[in-house]
Write a protein that holds these residues in place. Structure first.
Motif, short mmCIF file in Angstrom:
data_model
loop_
_atom_site.label_atom_id
_atom_site.label_comp_id
_atom_site.label_asym_id
_atom_site.label_seq_id
_atom_site.Cartn_x
_atom_site.Cartn_y
_atom_site.Cartn_z
N ASP A 260 -5.56 1.66 -4.61
CA ASP A 260 -4.53 1.06 -3.77
C ASP A 260 -4.54 -0.46 -3.92
O ASP A 260 -5.61 -1.08 -3.87
CB ASP A 260 -4.76 1.43 -2.30
N TRP B 72 -5.90 -1.98 -0.34
CA TRP B 72 -7.18 -1.55 0.23
C TRP B 72 -8.22 -1.14 -0.82
O TRP B 72 -9.35 -0.81 -0.47
CB TRP B 72 -6.96 -0.35 1.16
N TYR C 240 -7.23 5.71 -2.58
CA TYR C 240 -7.85 4.58 -1.89
C TYR C 240 -8.43 3.59 -2.89
O TYR C 240 -8.31 2.37 -2.74
CB TYR C 240 -8.93 5.08 -0.94
N SER D 48 0.83 -1.20 0.00
CA SER D 48 0.00 0.00 0.00
C SER D 48 0.87 1.25 0.00
O SER D 48 1.97 1.27 0.57
CB SER D 48 -0.90 0.01 1.23
#
Length: 531
Positions: free
Chosen positions: A213, A216, A210, A112
């Motif tokens: 990623d 995630w 986000y 990440s």
């Protein structure tokens, strides 16, 4: 000092007033949920600044001798028959965590770039504000409790209803003054943009990091599961500021039984076919032995901005510029749409219902067509029941002269607000979990919105089998066009409604349409410049 148009002045005086608009029906006292709270519990968790115009006084005098703009009053609402539960064995399994998120990064695994480790999420608290009440509020609380109990990071979501979009807006502004906003909000993106002022200018975080990623985020298949019109509506000037929570739409209600009696075997696909059917219904009411329904029978006019957007888009109107930098109302497509609508009115094939709601008029065969929302379908069902009318009716898109019918889509989104990196990621993980197909089915049943995932619609088609109009609406999602998402739209939309009111004034004529759209264009530009 510049003269100020009435369109502008009324927009300046407008408040958000979602409760009086059919957009705020989902799960509120005014919206009958498709599923009551007890049934929802049985579903497994798995599965407003109106602007200065430069037009001279003569144009204003001719065009804008208007009464105060008023929204249509909301009719009394009631709860329709509940929809059956969904067979959990037919739904994909889901848990509020991802296997790829649990794995420890290694040189051969993706890592990440958000700078937050799994252990950083332990016991993080996310304050989640939403507008829903009633059965939808009950469901949100249940979903938050399910997430809290089952997520592997021990994230705790605290869900709190703000009692509508107006209450949400008021409470948010107060929280910003205290420097104590929530971490996650369900709202319209343009409403959230209105909170970004002064020290709050960086309030909304971009979700692209986000979303993409490798640990995630979403994979490509998950992103492609969102209908394009829903997915793109939260992108503002190239930045993704939200993720769809639910979508409603403005469409047309159509009396199939009456149309067949008039000799029409299928819904209209073009404006000319629409006019032919509307005029036939108007003639039928004029020529029958009931004098009370004379001058009715065609299209029951709606001047709501969402209805007008549907017509504009069906005629090929692109309301925002190609770069989403401004509005485009003074175009040939919008002029053609307005001229067509005024022509329907002038020929007696469209009429304004002033004494009763459009739902009541449509149920009384005083309109072959009526504009209505997805979330308003239960109200129309109830109106037919109260009228004792057994006619079959359905929903259709706004017909297009270009073979591109449209429905005007709108709805709230999940917006993550700036806080700590761990809180932002925790809020994102809850949003990601709420948008899983099975959770979206539950939200759709509770709020009356479209689910925002194609796979959810497949599940929902079986669950809502006893709601034929709602199922018919699912087939129209491909025609959806998103409403503008600029911050100024919160005011400009009321100017669009005002233009619609003007369009059907007794003293207005079709040759004044270009002047009206020029005024609307200037009004929108002025409003945008003040935002």
């Amino acid at each position: 000092m510049r003269q100020v148009s009435l369109l502008a002045r009324r927009a300046k005086g407008a408040v958000l007033n979602r409760e009086s608009d059919d957009k705020l029906c989902a799960g509120m006292p005014g919206w009958p949920a498709l599923l009551d709270a007890s049934q929802m519990m049985s579903i497994p968790a798995n599965p407003r600044h109106r602007p200065a115009s430069r037009l001279h006084a003569m144009l204003l005098a001719v065009l804008l001798v208007l009464n105060a703009c008023q929204l249509d009053p909301s009719p009394t609402q009631s709860t329709p028959p509940a929809t059956p539960d969904i067979d959990a064995t037919k739904r994909p399994s889901s848990t509020p965590h991802s296997q790829k998120a649990e794995a420890s990064p290694s040189p051969t695994q993706p890592t990440s770039e958000l700078g937050v480790e799994a252990e950083d999420l332990k016991d993080v608290v996310v304050s989640f504000w939403h507008p829903w009440e009633g059965s939808a509020e009950v469901l949100i609380s249940k979903l938050a409790a399910d997430f809290n109990r089952t997520n592997t990071w021990s994230i705790k979501v605290q869900a709190a209803s703000q009692e509508g979009f107006d209450g949400l807006d008021e409470n948010m502004r107060a929280a910003l003054e205290r420097n104590d906003p929530p971490g996650l909000v369900t709202t319209y993106v343009y409403q959230a943009l209105g909170w970004m002022q002064g020290t709050s200018s960086g309030l909304l975080i971009k979700l692209e990091p986000y979303l993409t990623d490798p640990i995630w985020g979403f994979d490509v298949g998950e992103i492609e599961d969102f209908p394009p019109a829903f997915w793109q509506s939260d992108v503002v000037e190239g930045r993704r500021l939200g993720l769809p929570a639910g979508r409603s739409a403005q469409l047309l209600y159509y009396n199939v039984t009456w149309a067949k009696e008039l000799g029409f075997e299928s819904p209209p696909a073009t404006p000319e076919q629409f006019k032919s059917q509307a005029c036939a219904a108007a003639r039928a009411n004029t020529q029958d032995d009931n004098p009370d329904n004379d001058t009715t029978g065609g299209w029951i006019i709606s001047t709501r901005y969402s209805t007008l957007l549907g017509w504009m888009e069906a005629f090929g109107g692109e309301i925002l510029t190609a770069t989403d930098q401004g509005y485009q109302f003074n175009t040939s497509s919008v002029n053609q749409a307005f001229t067509y609508l005024r022509g329907l009115f002038d020929t007696g094939c469209a009429w304004l219902a002033e004494e009763q709601s459009s739902e009541e008029q449509f149920a009384a065969r005083r309109g072959l067509f009526a504009a209505g929302s997805l979330t308003g379908i239960p109200l129309q069902v109830k109106a037919f029941e109260l009228a004792g009318n057994q006619d079959q009716w359905t929903v259709i898109p706004f017909p297009s002269p270009r073979g591109q019918p449209a429905i005007a889509a709108y709805g709230p989104s999940f917006v993550v607000l700036r806080s700590t990196p761990a809180q932002q990621l925790a809020a994102w993980l809850f949003v990601k979990w709420l948008t899983t197909p099975e959770n979206q089915v539950q939200l759709a049943l509770a709020t009356g919105y479209f689910p925002v995932r194609n796979s959810s619609m497949e599940l929902l088609a079986e669950a809502a089998a006893d709601q034929p109009q709602w199922i018919a609406a699912l087939d129209l999602v491909g025609y959806a066009r998103p409403e503008p998402n600029l911050r100024s739209w919160n005011s400009v939309r009321w100017a669009v409604s005002d233009a619609g009111i003007q369009l059907f004034r007794y003293y207005f004529s079709s040759d004044q349409v270009p002047a009206l759209t020029r005024l609307l264009q200037q009004t929108a530009a002025d409003l945008r410049s003040t935002k």
